[in-house]
Design a protein around this motif. Structure first.
Motif, PDB file in Angstrom:
ATOM      1  N   HIS A 194       0.828  -1.204   0.000  1.00 49.67           N
ATOM      2  CA  HIS A 194       0.000   0.000   0.000  1.00 49.67           C
ATOM      3  C   HIS A 194       0.868   1.262   0.000  1.00 49.67           C
ATOM      4  O   HIS A 194       0.533   2.250  -0.669  1.00 49.67           O
ATOM      5  CB  HIS A 194      -0.923   0.004   1.219  1.00 49.67           C
ATOM      6  CG  HIS A 194      -2.113  -0.884   1.088  1.00 49.67           C
ATOM      7  ND1 HIS A 194      -2.091  -2.229   1.399  1.00 49.67           N
ATOM      8  CD2 HIS A 194      -3.374  -0.627   0.663  1.00 49.67           C
ATOM      9  CE1 HIS A 194      -3.276  -2.756   1.189  1.00 49.67           C
ATOM     10  NE2 HIS A 194      -4.083  -1.817   0.743  1.00 49.67           N
ATOM     11  N   ILE A 206      -3.904   9.494   9.735  1.00 49.55           N
ATOM     12  CA  ILE A 206      -4.274   8.082   9.917  1.00 49.55           C
ATOM     13  C   ILE A 206      -5.684   7.829   9.389  1.00 49.55           C
ATOM     14  O   ILE A 206      -5.931   6.833   8.696  1.00 49.55           O
ATOM     15  CB  ILE A 206      -4.151   7.701  11.406  1.00 49.55           C
ATOM     16  CG1 ILE A 206      -2.675   7.718  11.824  1.00 49.55           C
ATOM     17  CG2 ILE A 206      -4.764   6.324  11.664  1.00 49.55           C
ATOM     18  CD1 ILE A 206      -2.462   7.659  13.329  1.00 49.55           C
ATOM     19  N   GLN A 207      -6.597   8.739   9.686  1.00 49.00           N
ATOM     20  CA  GLN A 207      -7.974   8.567   9.215  1.00 49.00           C
ATOM     21  C   GLN A 207      -8.061   8.607   7.692  1.00 49.00           C
ATOM     22  O   GLN A 207      -8.804   7.832   7.082  1.00 49.00           O
ATOM     23  CB  GLN A 207      -8.870   9.644   9.836  1.00 49.00           C
ATOM     24  CG  GLN A 207      -9.090   9.429  11.321  1.00 49.00           C
ATOM     25  CD  GLN A 207      -9.903  10.530  11.965  1.00 49.00           C
ATOM     26  OE1 GLN A 207     -10.927  10.267  12.595  1.00 49.00           O
ATOM     27  NE2 GLN A 207      -9.458  11.770  11.832  1.00 49.00           N
ATOM     28  N   GLN A 212      -6.959   5.427   6.367  1.00 54.22           N
ATOM     29  CA  GLN A 212      -7.985   4.406   6.625  1.00 54.22           C
ATOM     30  C   GLN A 212      -9.141   4.493   5.643  1.00 54.22           C
ATOM     31  O   GLN A 212     -10.019   3.624   5.638  1.00 54.22           O
ATOM     32  CB  GLN A 212      -8.531   4.558   8.050  1.00 54.22           C
ATOM     33  CG  GLN A 212      -7.574   4.123   9.147  1.00 54.22           C
ATOM     34  CD  GLN A 212      -8.148   4.380  10.523  1.00 54.22           C
ATOM     35  OE1 GLN A 212      -8.849   5.373  10.749  1.00 54.22           O
ATOM     36  NE2 GLN A 212      -7.863   3.485  11.467  1.00 54.22           N
ATOM     37  N   GLY A 213      -9.143   5.529   4.814  1.00 51.97           N
ATOM     38  CA  GLY A 213     -10.192   5.674   3.807  1.00 51.97           C
ATOM     39  C   GLY A 213     -11.289   6.646   4.176  1.00 51.97           C
ATOM     40  O   GLY A 213     -12.274   6.774   3.443  1.00 51.97           O
ATOM     41  N   LYS A 214     -11.123   7.364   5.290  1.00 54.21           N
ATOM     42  CA  LYS A 214     -12.141   8.331   5.703  1.00 54.21           C
ATOM     43  C   LYS A 214     -11.855   9.674   5.036  1.00 54.21           C
ATOM     44  O   LYS A 214     -10.722  10.131   5.016  1.00 54.21           O
ATOM     45  CB  LYS A 214     -12.146   8.474   7.221  1.00 54.21           C
ATOM     46  CG  LYS A 214     -12.422   7.168   7.950  1.00 54.21           C
ATOM     47  CD  LYS A 214     -12.229   7.312   9.445  1.00 54.21           C
ATOM     48  CE  LYS A 214     -12.405   5.960  10.148  1.00 54.21           C
ATOM     49  NZ  LYS A 214     -12.138   6.049  11.611  1.00 54.21           N
ATOM     50  N   SER A 240     -13.186  14.124   9.547  1.00 50.87           N
ATOM     51  CA  SER A 240     -11.979  13.302   9.540  1.00 50.87           C
ATOM     52  C   SER A 240     -10.836  13.949   8.788  1.00 50.87           C
ATOM     53  O   SER A 240      -9.666  13.707   9.100  1.00 50.87           O
ATOM     54  CB  SER A 240     -12.275  11.928   8.919  1.00 50.87           C
ATOM     55  OG  SER A 240     -13.276  11.249   9.634  1.00 50.87           O
ATOM     56  N   ASP A 264      -7.749   1.085  18.110  1.00 49.92           N
ATOM     57  CA  ASP A 264      -7.880   1.954  16.953  1.00 49.92           C
ATOM     58  C   ASP A 264      -6.635   2.812  16.813  1.00 49.92           C
ATOM     59  O   ASP A 264      -6.306   3.602  17.702  1.00 49.92           O
ATOM     60  CB  ASP A 264      -9.108   2.843  17.124  1.00 49.92           C
ATOM     61  CG  ASP A 264      -9.409   3.683  15.882  1.00 49.92           C
ATOM     62  OD1 ASP A 264      -8.591   3.687  14.928  1.00 49.92           O
ATOM     63  OD2 ASP A 264     -10.465   4.340  15.860  1.00 49.92           O
ATOM     64  N   VAL A 274      -6.139   5.452  15.322  1.00 47.53           N
ATOM     65  CA  VAL A 274      -6.409   6.889  15.375  1.00 47.53           C
ATOM     66  C   VAL A 274      -6.093   7.443  16.763  1.00 47.53           C
ATOM     67  O   VAL A 274      -5.735   8.613  16.909  1.00 47.53           O
ATOM     68  CB  VAL A 274      -7.884   7.179  14.995  1.00 47.53           C
ATOM     69  CG1 VAL A 274      -8.238   8.643  15.243  1.00 47.53           C
ATOM     70  CG2 VAL A 274      -8.125   6.830  13.527  1.00 47.53           C
ATOM     71  N   ILE A 326      -3.093   0.099   9.835  1.00 47.71           N
ATOM     72  CA  ILE A 326      -3.978   0.669   8.819  1.00 47.71           C
ATOM     73  C   ILE A 326      -4.221  -0.330   7.693  1.00 47.71           C
ATOM     74  O   ILE A 326      -5.350  -0.486   7.206  1.00 47.71           O
ATOM     75  CB  ILE A 326      -3.368   1.978   8.261  1.00 47.71           C
ATOM     76  CG1 ILE A 326      -3.328   3.045   9.355  1.00 47.71           C
ATOM     77  CG2 ILE A 326      -4.157   2.472   7.049  1.00 47.71           C
ATOM     78  CD1 ILE A 326      -2.489   4.271   8.977  1.00 47.71           C
ATOM     79  N   TRP A 327      -3.158  -1.023   7.298  1.00 46.71           N
ATOM     80  CA  TRP A 327      -3.240  -1.982   6.181  1.00 46.71           C
ATOM     81  C   TRP A 327      -2.763  -3.348   6.649  1.00 46.71           C
ATOM     82  O   TRP A 327      -1.640  -3.773   6.332  1.00 46.71           O
ATOM     83  CB  TRP A 327      -2.371  -1.497   5.020  1.00 46.71           C
ATOM     84  CG  TRP A 327      -2.849  -0.205   4.412  1.00 46.71           C
ATOM     85  CD1 TRP A 327      -4.071   0.064   3.916  1.00 46.71           C
ATOM     86  CD2 TRP A 327      -2.033   0.973   4.186  1.00 46.71           C
ATOM     87  NE1 TRP A 327      -4.114   1.355   3.415  1.00 46.71           N
ATOM     88  CE2 TRP A 327      -2.875   1.930   3.566  1.00 46.71           C
ATOM     89  CE3 TRP A 327      -0.718   1.296   4.466  1.00 46.71           C
ATOM     90  CZ2 TRP A 327      -2.416   3.190   3.212  1.00 46.71           C
ATOM     91  CZ3 TRP A 327      -0.262   2.565   4.129  1.00 46.71           C
ATOM     92  CH2 TRP A 327      -1.109   3.495   3.498  1.00 46.71           C
TER      93      TRP A 327
END
Length: 355
Positions: free
Chosen positions: A46, A124-125, A128-130, A135, A277, A279, A353-354
């Motif tokens: 990633h 980080i968010q 994570q895809g946010k 976010s 988490d 985050v 995260i991944w």
């Protein structure tokens, strides 16, 4: 205990406080450790997808400092776009909690909504895809989030990027309870140690003997740094950003960030880890750096306030600083631990995260 007596002279106000934690070698060491720890993982793939050909975490580790000026070379279009969209980007690199604190809490004295903890959370968010407004208020792209996260993972382990000294007129370290108490009349923010001044020549002379004579992993390697012109004083923050990293490399017997990474990983260091988490991990990282910041200030004392005037006519407060005469030895040991901590934390959060 004998002290290193220091001068209170300073040539001018520093334009960007808390600007360059760990210097180039230190940040690249953090990135190099993470590069090696990620080998063969899903996170490595990633990361590669967000990097350009030839890039690595080691190579991008100083990107977030390079956008502050032209000292890394001409600004790329990517850098110019980031700076234009983030006019306060230099404030992402630090928080100014009183070093006497034990924990970072939102809205404490010295914290802001865009400080290093909040910016790390945002990066980080994003990874994570946010991508909602809460976010990702600065609208970081995933690549930008990786570039900034890689750098700030190093910054947050530099103790003076988290734990700051607040000083009264007599040079006492004090603990403000509210931000309004920091009035620059009776109680001052020492700007992460930038306004605390070491006698650079005396420190250099004593540290050269101490680093050679003190405990080391191997015979010290010859320094690869070019000789510096003598200067009168060195900010305490600058000492922790750059001088101490050179000591770490010399005492470890290495010359490059990759060599440092290989050596410390082979030693299988014990490094604090987090769960849950990711985050929330930057809070624990800040707490760990606060603990080290207390150690960084042990035996350190500020003199009485003096005022200097910059070339632009701005008046500012400085304090002559004294440190224990063996300070380079324990400080370089702390710095080594923190560089290792930064590399392992960066690798761990990317793996979280991944997975």
């Amino acid at each position: 205990m004998n002290k290193l007596v220091v001068s209170a002279a300073l040539c001018g106000v520093f334009a960007s406080f808390n600007a360059h934690a760990w210097g180039n070698d230190g940040h690249r060491a953090v990135g190099a450790i993470a590069d090696q720890l990620l080998q063969g993982s899903s996170a490595e793939q990633h990361v590669k997808a967000l990097l350009l050909p030839g890039e690595s975490l080691e190579k991008i580790a100083i990107w977030a400092d390079c956008v502050k000026g032209s000292y890394c070379g001409p600004q790329s279009e990517e850098m110019q776009s980031y700076v234009a969209a983030n006019p306060k980007h230099s404030e992402y690199h630090y928080t100014d909690l009183p070093f006497q604190f034990t924990h970072y809490h939102d809205h404490d004295v010295g914290t802001t909504d865009i400080d290093i903890v909040q910016t790390l959370k945002q990066c980080i968010q994003v990874l994570q895809g946010k991508d909602d407004a809460a976010s990702n208020p600065h609208r970081f792209t995933p690549r930008q989030a990786l570039l900034i996260l890689t750098h700030l993972a190093g910054d947050i382990t530099q103790p003076l990027h988290v734990g700051a000294a607040y000083v009264d007129q007599r040079g006492n370290f004090v603990v403000p309870q509210t931000q309004t108490q920091v009035d620059s009349v009776n109680l001052f923010d020492a700007r992460g140690g930038n306004n605390l001044l070491l006698d650079d020549l005396k420190l250099s002379a004593q540290s050269a003997q101490l680093i050679e004579a003190g405990p080391a992993d191997d015979k010290p390697a010859a320094s690869t740094q070019p000789a510096r012109a003598p200067q009168t004083t060195r900010p305490f923050h600058s000492y922790w950003d750059t001088t101490v990293v050179n000591y770490v490399f010399r005492r470890a017997g290495v010359r490059t960030p990759q060599q440092f990474a290989q050596k410390v990983i082979a030693a299988q260091p014990q490094v604090a880890s987090q769960s849950g988490d990711p985050v929330q991990w930057p809070y624990a990282w800040a707490d760990q750096a606060l603990a080290v910041s207390k150690q960084a200030h042990e035996g350190v004392a500020a003199g009485t306030l003096t005022r200097q005037t910059s070339k632009s006519g701005e008046s500012y407060a400085v304090w002559a600083l004294t440190v224990p005469d063996n300070y380079p030895v324990p400080s370089s040991s702390l710095a080594k631990t923190q560089l290792i901590q930064g590399g392992y934390q960066l690798a761990a959060v990317l793996k979280a995260i991944w997975p």
